[in-house]
Design an enzyme around this catalytic site. Sequence first.
Site, short mmCIF file in Angstrom:
data_model
loop_
_atom_site.label_atom_id
_atom_site.label_comp_id
_atom_site.label_asym_id
_atom_site.label_seq_id
_atom_site.Cartn_x
_atom_site.Cartn_y
_atom_site.Cartn_z
N GLU A 8 10.21 15.75 14.45
CA GLU A 8 10.62 15.56 13.06
C GLU A 8 9.83 16.54 12.20
OE1 GLU A 8 9.60 11.83 11.04
OE2 GLU A 8 11.68 11.77 10.39
N GLU A 29 9.54 1.69 11.00
CA GLU A 29 10.59 2.69 10.78
C GLU A 29 9.90 4.04 10.79
OE1 GLU A 29 12.52 5.33 9.63
OE2 GLU A 29 12.84 4.52 7.61
N GLY A 69 6.77 5.24 8.13
CA GLY A 69 5.91 6.42 8.11
C GLY A 69 6.05 7.19 9.41
N SER A 70 5.01 7.93 9.75
CA SER A 70 5.08 8.82 10.90
C SER A 70 4.88 8.05 12.21
CB SER A 70 3.98 9.89 10.77
OG SER A 70 2.72 9.25 10.75
N LYS A 99 0.88 -1.17 0.00
CA LYS A 99 0.00 0.00 0.00
C LYS A 99 0.91 1.22 0.00
CE LYS A 99 -1.92 3.03 1.79
NZ LYS A 99 -1.73 4.43 1.32
N ILE A 124 1.02 7.36 13.11
CA ILE A 124 0.36 6.28 12.35
C ILE A 124 1.03 4.95 12.67
CG2 ILE A 124 -0.24 5.45 10.03
CD1 ILE A 124 -1.75 7.98 10.73
N GLY A 125 2.35 4.97 12.82
CA GLY A 125 3.06 3.73 13.16
C GLY A 125 2.55 3.14 14.46
N CYS A 134 13.84 10.25 6.44
CA CYS A 134 13.75 9.77 7.84
C CYS A 134 15.06 10.04 8.56
CB CYS A 134 13.49 8.28 7.88
SG CYS A 134 12.12 7.78 6.87
#
Length: 477
Positions: A379, A246, A224-225, A171, A228-229, A280
């Site tokens: 970040e 990650e 991702g962020s 995805k 959401i992770g 990242c």
Amino acid sequence: MQANFIDNVGRPASSGLSIPMVDPSDGQAFDAIGRGNAIDVDDAVSAARRCQERAWGQLPAADRGRLLMQLSVAVTAHADELAAIEQRDCGKPTRQARADVAALARYLEFYAGACDKLHGATIPYLDGYSVLTWREPHGVSAHIIPWNYPLQIFGRSVGAALAAGNACVIKPAEDACLSVIRVAQIAAEAGFPSGAINVVTGYGHEAGDALVRHAGVDHISFTGSPDIGTRVAQVAAQRHCPITLELGGKSPQIVFADADLDAALPTIVNAIIQNSGQTCSAGSRLLVAESIYESVLERLALVFRTLRVGPAALDLDLGPLIRDTQQQRVRRMLAAAQDSGIQIVAQGQIVSQAPPTGFYQAPVLLRDVPLASPLAQEELFGPVLASMSFRDEGHAIELANATAFGLVAGVWTQDGARQFRMARRLRCGQVFINNYGAGGGVEIPFGGVKASGYGREKGFEALYGFTTVKSVAFRHG
Ligand code: ADP
């Protein structure tokens, strides 16, 4: 409009709905993707399951390696096309887009060679027993990919998962996913069996959420962020699905007074402007020894003032940010920093050819950023370098480790003993001594500690994450 790619064919999203694809260089829609949902995800997971059980999972490891190598060669043959897609979709300057395609080809080459070198162990045990371990693929492996490096992240995560014998459902991000669809098509042309590589496009909260909830998914790789992770990991935990996370960083570049500044400064600048800071592992914090702080800032200021930002196709130092909301976030955080008294030392320029509808942000060098400031802690995913000075080695370590993240750190010093001490005491997943990023380092395990996530991608280490160990004990007397 781009369809999903399932069982080696394009299948329009079952919703009949689409999501526009916007070119970050001018803010205009130029294509659309299907708005995939749980039905499409179910279709893709079923295709992957069939393939894993009957085709991909049955192939001898050397044959999997040959196919991955063929894909690597095919990617290189399509390099111009893939770079052009990535450039438009992500707003990448030409050199960056080309470098990303080369990195993808290299990941595939690395994992092609690794397929038949991944093996278990025999374990000394009681008299009359023989014990061995098998490294087995998880089965169906799900890959949630962000928009900053679609091709590279495909290489490091899908490449490794395939090498280990998993079939994949991907995805990609709704902001940039065209290159991933194209690579899946190229893989089918290169001979990958139907269902080995499936792509479902759509929003994270629809297609992404359906994928991580799907009972047929045996492993999740998420990049991702942190927010959401965390959510994805919670969903995965409910059904005991293993996951690699990650989640980015706030990585320090640490400069001691004995550093070779001629080597350090260009690398330090590149580590924050690459991909417009949307990396990242961006080196977004600069920690400099007090005695050379002013002179380092002066030299960096000269460089920052020469940096030029503009449309991706002009191949300048920086392209645009990915989308308007990202541009607004960076602007908001910079404005708040200035309101709190943080000084801008220097910034680059947006060229006159940049359309006002594009998502441009000049690179910014900030000084004396307090440790508690959001710019020293969060970040940003923009080209903003937050500098601060340190008194001594202990203070440098304290500052370096004082964020929630722990992904990468760079250390510049000629003192060998200090290099080792720093590498030991930094809390992160990768340390670079007198360099930063090592030019990509496909072979080097990558991942973080703390809020940067867990599990490792890249290198041989990734193959352990994409497999599970089965121990078999024979009692033979
Ligand atoms: P960014 O802020 O960099 O866009 P995100 O973490 O939002 O990063 O997105 C990374 C990837 O995660 C994208 O492919 C996105 O569609 C996907 N995603 C977002 N929300 C979810 C969710 N609830 N479940 C699964 N995937 C998601």
